[in-house]
Design an enzyme around this catalytic site. Structure first.
Site, PDB file in Angstrom:
ATOM      1  N   GLU A   1      41.596  35.437  46.592  1.00 29.94           N
ATOM      2  CA  GLU A   1      40.822  34.216  46.434  1.00 29.94           C
ATOM      3  C   GLU A   1      41.610  33.214  45.602  1.00 29.94           C
ATOM      4  OE1 GLU A   1      36.517  36.315  46.946  1.00 29.94           O
ATOM      5  OE2 GLU A   1      37.135  35.810  44.925  1.00 29.94           O
TER       6      GLU A   1
ATOM      7  N   CYS B   1      43.393  27.165  40.889  1.00 27.38           N
ATOM      8  CA  CYS B   1      43.468  28.467  40.216  1.00 27.38           C
ATOM      9  C   CYS B   1      43.944  29.464  41.270  1.00 27.38           C
ATOM     10  CB  CYS B   1      42.082  28.834  39.695  1.00 27.38           C
ATOM     11  SG  CYS B   1      42.005  30.490  39.007  1.00 27.38           S
TER      12      CYS B   1
ATOM     13  N   CYS C   1      35.594  32.465  36.427  1.00 28.37           N
ATOM     14  CA  CYS C   1      36.549  33.440  35.904  1.00 28.37           C
ATOM     15  C   CYS C   1      36.054  34.861  36.041  1.00 28.37           C
ATOM     16  CB  CYS C   1      36.748  33.228  34.415  1.00 28.37           C
ATOM     17  SG  CYS C   1      37.509  31.702  34.018  1.00 28.37           S
TER      18      CYS C   1
ATOM     19  N   CYS D   1      40.525  45.538  32.809  1.00 28.74           N
ATOM     20  CA  CYS D   1      39.665  45.010  31.734  1.00 28.74           C
ATOM     21  C   CYS D   1      38.200  45.251  32.115  1.00 28.74           C
ATOM     22  CB  CYS D   1      39.925  43.527  31.520  1.00 28.74           C
ATOM     23  SG  CYS D   1      41.658  43.184  31.158  1.00 28.74           S
TER      24      CYS D   1
ATOM     25  N   CYS E   1      44.174  44.072  40.564  1.00 32.58           N
ATOM     26  CA  CYS E   1      44.870  44.059  39.272  1.00 32.58           C
ATOM     27  C   CYS E   1      44.830  45.462  38.683  1.00 32.58           C
ATOM     28  CB  CYS E   1      44.198  43.074  38.321  1.00 32.58           C
ATOM     29  SG  CYS E   1      45.024  42.964  36.714  1.00 32.58           S
TER      30      CYS E   1
ATOM     31  N   CYS F   1      35.886  42.483  33.914  1.00 40.79           N
ATOM     32  CA  CYS F   1      36.475  41.679  34.994  1.00 40.79           C
ATOM     33  C   CYS F   1      36.305  42.355  36.350  1.00 40.79           C
ATOM     34  CB  CYS F   1      37.956  41.464  34.694  1.00 40.79           C
ATOM     35  SG  CYS F   1      38.841  40.651  36.038  1.00 40.79           S
TER      36      CYS F   1
HETATM   37  N1  SAH Z   1      45.191  38.611  34.394  1.00 36.07           N
HETATM   38  C1  SAH Z   1      45.315  37.399  33.674  1.00 36.07           C
HETATM   39  C2  SAH Z   1      44.926  36.196  34.470  1.00 36.07           C
HETATM   40  C3  SAH Z   1      43.711  36.305  35.354  1.00 36.07           C
HETATM   41  S1  SAH Z   1      42.161  36.519  34.542  1.00 36.07           S
HETATM   42  C4  SAH Z   1      44.527  37.457  32.374  1.00 36.07           C
HETATM   43  O1  SAH Z   1      43.721  38.348  32.203  1.00 36.07           O
HETATM   44  O2  SAH Z   1      44.770  36.617  31.524  1.00 36.07           O
HETATM   45  C5  SAH Z   1      41.831  34.875  33.972  1.00 36.07           C
HETATM   46  C6  SAH Z   1      40.840  34.781  32.812  1.00 36.07           C
HETATM   47  O3  SAH Z   1      39.518  35.124  33.219  1.00 36.07           O
HETATM   48  C7  SAH Z   1      41.207  35.703  31.664  1.00 36.07           C
HETATM   49  O4  SAH Z   1      41.181  35.070  30.423  1.00 36.07           O
HETATM   50  C8  SAH Z   1      40.118  36.722  31.780  1.00 36.07           C
HETATM   51  O5  SAH Z   1      39.931  37.381  30.609  1.00 36.07           O
HETATM   52  C9  SAH Z   1      38.935  35.908  32.230  1.00 36.07           C
HETATM   53  N2  SAH Z   1      37.820  36.725  32.738  1.00 36.07           N
HETATM   54  C10 SAH Z   1      37.896  37.881  33.405  1.00 36.07           C
HETATM   55  N3  SAH Z   1      36.652  38.360  33.694  1.00 36.07           N
HETATM   56  C11 SAH Z   1      35.763  37.473  33.198  1.00 36.07           C
HETATM   57  C12 SAH Z   1      34.333  37.370  33.204  1.00 36.07           C
HETATM   58  N4  SAH Z   1      33.569  38.295  33.769  1.00 36.07           N
HETATM   59  N5  SAH Z   1      33.762  36.305  32.618  1.00 36.07           N
HETATM   60  C13 SAH Z   1      34.540  35.333  32.058  1.00 36.07           C
HETATM   61  N6  SAH Z   1      35.882  35.378  32.043  1.00 36.07           N
HETATM   62  C14 SAH Z   1      36.498  36.420  32.600  1.00 36.07           C
HETATM   63 FE1  SF4 Z   2      43.465  41.854  35.417  1.00 35.96          FE
HETATM   64 FE2  SF4 Z   2      41.020  40.856  35.189  1.00 35.96          FE
HETATM   65 FE3  SF4 Z   2      42.199  41.938  33.063  1.00 35.96          FE
HETATM   66 FE4  SF4 Z   2      43.100  39.579  34.036  1.00 35.96          FE
HETATM   67  S1  SF4 Z   2      41.100  39.985  33.117  1.00 35.96           S
HETATM   68  S2  SF4 Z   2      44.328  41.380  33.421  1.00 35.96           S
HETATM   69  S3  SF4 Z   2      42.729  39.916  36.233  1.00 35.96           S
HETATM   70  S4  SF4 Z   2      41.616  43.031  34.941  1.00 35.96           S
END
Ligand code: SAH
Ligand code: SF4
Length: 358
Positions: free
Chosen positions: A93, A106, A336, A117, A113, A120
């Site tokens: 996406e 974006c 995000c 996390c 990934c 996410c």
């Molecule tokens: N992997 C990289 C870039 C993609 S994620 C990273 O983690 O930085 C981009 C942003 O979205 C990151 O700051 C991440 O922490 C945030 N993010 C992920 N899941 C989220 C959620 N459920 N609500 C709000 N932000 C989120």
């Molecule tokens: Fe990967 Fe999501 Fe963590 Fe970014 S926030 S590193 S996309 S698992």
């Protein structure tokens, strides 16, 4: 029969070399770049400033692989979420966010990934595969054409699916391709790379000639809590990331953004805010608070606006620049951490939900 060479994967000099190697003039590379990136044309037959003979030859010996748009959803706030499909049917996406204050794309760097996390959705997919440089750059090419932005300035944030520093070489090559003067000419100042902080990648990034703005996904203020939320912290701890940031070369007036996803009752207390301010002392930093975008299968809640404001105020009182990220495109799941294409192929919302609930 030889396999046609995919120009979408090549920097300008590589296209020049490829043409020369086939007995063609190098300068045609600039024309090709202009058609692909400035006009969104990938059919050699339509490149009317090239001779008919050359167009036929190019069509035989080269291709320009371009992701197909399989879905284009518009949110009530103007955000557009695109699902793009590559040759192997894998999908990612990419999101267009208008007026933030400038136009922003974006884009994704991986299908899924590996970082896992806990808050996410992309993390739930695991890593399916890296995107190639051409696939990363191709997202910008396709989105800029679809949104009629080919001739306008725009920003790029590497905040879609994937961890850019876990796909370092392809990500940096994509930025070089996008920077080419005869193509989209995107200045690195308009690009922000967001990362969980893979320390060897950060150290490499510090020496890149085309250095994007840096955003670090911090999310926690103690090693223990960060490891629980962001598993790669076990290998690259908070302290080491911050130490690397302290020595990161920054241009005049530029700062590192620290992203902090706020999870109700987990990392949103006044003590967390005070600890965060202390950790960032001595770093040219700004903080971007991201109230969680909740989703089925994500075991956290979004804090109240009051709680977010209080947290922000504590940081501001300590002379930190703070912004609170507005959640865009939530009605189409484009916000995000809401990017998920299960297994890298399309699934219905109901199927996605079922997979998440397993
Ligand atoms: N992997 C990289 C870039 C993609 S994620 C990273 O983690 O930085 C981009 C942003 O979205 C990151 O700051 C991440 O922490 C945030 N993010 C992920 N899941 C989220 C959620 N459920 N609500 C709000 N932000 C989120
Ligand atoms: Fe990967 Fe999501 Fe963590 Fe970014 S926030 S590193 S996309 S698992």
């Amino acid at each position: 029969m030889t396999v046609p060479l995919n120009i979408a994967e090549l920097e300008l000099t590589e296209v020049e070399d490829a043409l020369e190697g086939r007995g063609c003039e190098r300068f045609h590379a600039r024309q090709l770049y202009r058609w692909m990136y400035k006009r969104g044309v990938t059919d050699f037959g339509r490149m009317t400033d090239l001779s008919k003979d050359l167009r036929v030859r190019l069509g035989r010996e080269f291709t320009i692989a371009t992701p197909a748009v399989t879905s284009d959803q518009r949110s009530s706030d103007g955000t557009r979420k695109f699902v793009l499909e590559f040759a192997d049917k894998r999908c990612i996406e990419a999101v267009f966010i208008p007026d933030t204050p400038s136009m922003t794309f974006c884009i994704s760097t991986q299908v899924g990934c590996a970082m896992g996390c806990g808050f996410c959705l992309t993390g739930k997919m695991g890593l399916v595969r890296n995107l190639t440089a051409g696939e990363i750059g191709g997202q910008v090419r396709v989105l800029a054409a679809a949104t009629e932005m080919l001739d306008h300035p725009f920003n790029i944030v590497l905040m879609g699916m994937g961890e850019p520093l876990h796909n370092y070489d392809n990500t940096m090559k994509a930025l070089r391709i996008l920077h080419e003067e005869y193509g989209l000419a995107v200045s690195p100042r308009r690009v922000t790379l967001s990362t969980v902080g893979i320390v060897p990648g950060l150290k490499r990034l510090a020496h890149e000639p085309l250095m994007p703005n840096l955003a670090i996904s911090l999310h926690a203020t103690t090693e223990e809590q960060r490891t629980a939320l962001v598993p790669p912290n076990r290998k690259y701890p908070l302290a080491e990331i911050l130490e690397t940031c302290r020595h990161f070369p920054l241009k005049r007036r530029s700062r590192i953004t620290f992203e902090y996803v706020m999870l109700s009752g987990v990392n949103d207390t006044p003590e967390d805010a005070r600890r965060l301010a202390r950790l960032l002392t001595g770093i040219k930093a700004k903080v971007n608070l991201i109230p969680l975008n909740p989703a089925p299968g994500i075991p956290f809640e979004r804090p109240s606006d009051d709680r977010v404001d209080r947290f922000a105020q504590i940081l501001a009182d300590r002379y930190l620049t703070v912004s609170v990220r507005k959640s865009r495109g939530q009605d189409i799941r484009a916000a995000c951490g809401q990017l998920i294409v299960e297994g890298g192929t399309k699934k219905s919302a109901a199927q996605q939900m079922a997979l998440l609930m397993r």
